[in-house]
Enzyme design. Structure first.
Site, PDB file in Angstrom:
ATOM      1  N   CYS A 181      -0.369   3.461  -7.626  1.00  0.00           N
ATOM      2  CA  CYS A 181      -1.488   3.016  -6.133  1.00  0.00           C
ATOM      3  C   CYS A 181      -1.502   1.980  -6.382  1.00  0.00           C
ATOM      4  O   CYS A 181      -1.638   1.707  -8.378  1.00  0.00           O
ATOM      5  CB  CYS A 181      -2.746   4.210  -6.816  1.00  0.00           C
ATOM      6  N   CYS A 207       0.645  -1.108  -0.408  1.00  0.00           N
ATOM      7  CA  CYS A 207       0.037   0.332  -0.194  1.00  0.00           C
ATOM      8  C   CYS A 207       0.874   0.982   0.366  1.00  0.00           C
ATOM      9  O   CYS A 207       1.454   1.401   0.858  1.00  0.00           O
ATOM     10  CB  CYS A 207      -0.832   0.450   0.797  1.00  0.00           C
TER      11      CYS A 207
END
Length: 249
Positions: free
Chosen positions: A197, A79
């Site tokens: 991302c 992440c």
């Protein structure tokens, strides 16, 4: 035949890194002898908001210990924005702390973070100026831009797609990304981050975006794969995954 165990610490709502990382390493298996198995542990997170990201990050120690029970060869913290939301340079602190948790568990596993992998990969490409596409709301995208710039890389332009729900980020069609990237001002950019991302799919679009934009294109997932392979002392090459994994670096 040498086999490596690839571990990932994954947000509970992330469904992309457990597809894109295996996809890249399975493509590599077509041209190199090493083989990989894939394993993950999850941290609770549904909405991409700073407070929820911070709460999620506190679960990463548990995940590292769980994966080290199975003696991973490398663990990736999957992440990017959770790390960057914790403050500039935090990826180094996170990597050191999680490695220490695995050592305490008798494993001593190598740790990479997608945030650290991205900022480390850009100098490999010789990229001092970049353009970025991110799915986050504008405040979080600005936070990511500031984090990258704190590492000495100028972000000349960015597009924030402003998708708040993490599952909706995963549903974003990667084939839309090259056309979105064409809206970036890339004249002075040395490289383009097509997805800052790890939840927004981009792997199917990397090669097409490079052809359209005429410069290296990477994603957080591509950078993470590069970092994992380097950590394992393996040649960082994956067919069709863009310049960084072309074997030239």
């Amino acid at each position: 035949m040498t086999q490596f165990r690839i571990g990932q610490i994954v947000p509970s709502s992330n469904v992309t890194m457990e597809t894109e990382i295996p996809a890249m390493l399975q493509m590599r298996q077509q041209i190199r002898p090493e083989r990989f198995t894939f394993h993950s542990s999850r941290m609770r997170m549904r909405r991409v908001e700073k407070e929820e990201l911070a709460a999620m990050d506190r679960e990463s120690d548990r995940c590292a210990i769980e994966l080290s029970d199975a003696r991973m060869d490398v663990i990736g913290y999957a992440c990017l924005v959770a790390i960057m939301a914790m403050g500039k340079g935090y990826h180094r602190q996170s990597e050191q702390r999680l490695a220490e948790r695995t050592r305490e568990n008798g494993a001593g596993t190598q740790i990479v973070t997608s945030a650290g992998a991205l900022v480390d990969a850009l100098p490999v490409l010789g990229a001092k100026k970049i353009a970025v596409v991110a799915p986050y709301m504008k405040p979080l995208t600005r936070l990511v831009v500031d984090y990258i710039e704190s590492e000495g890389i100028e972000v000349v332009d960015f597009i924030a797609l402003e998708i708040p729900d993490n599952l909706d980020v995963a549903r974003h069609d990667p084939q839309r990304l090259p056309d979105i990237a064409k809206r970036l001002k890339v004249a002075s950019a040395d490289a383009v981050v097509l997805s800052a991302c790890v939840q927004m799919p981009s792997l199917p679009a990397i090669a097409r975006a490079e052809a359209i934009l005429g410069r290296p294109v990477l994603s957080a997932a591509v950078a993470t794969t590069y970092s994992m392979l380097k950590s394992l002392k393996l040649e960082p090459i994956v067919p069709g995954a863009g310049s960084l994994l072309s074997g030239a670096y």
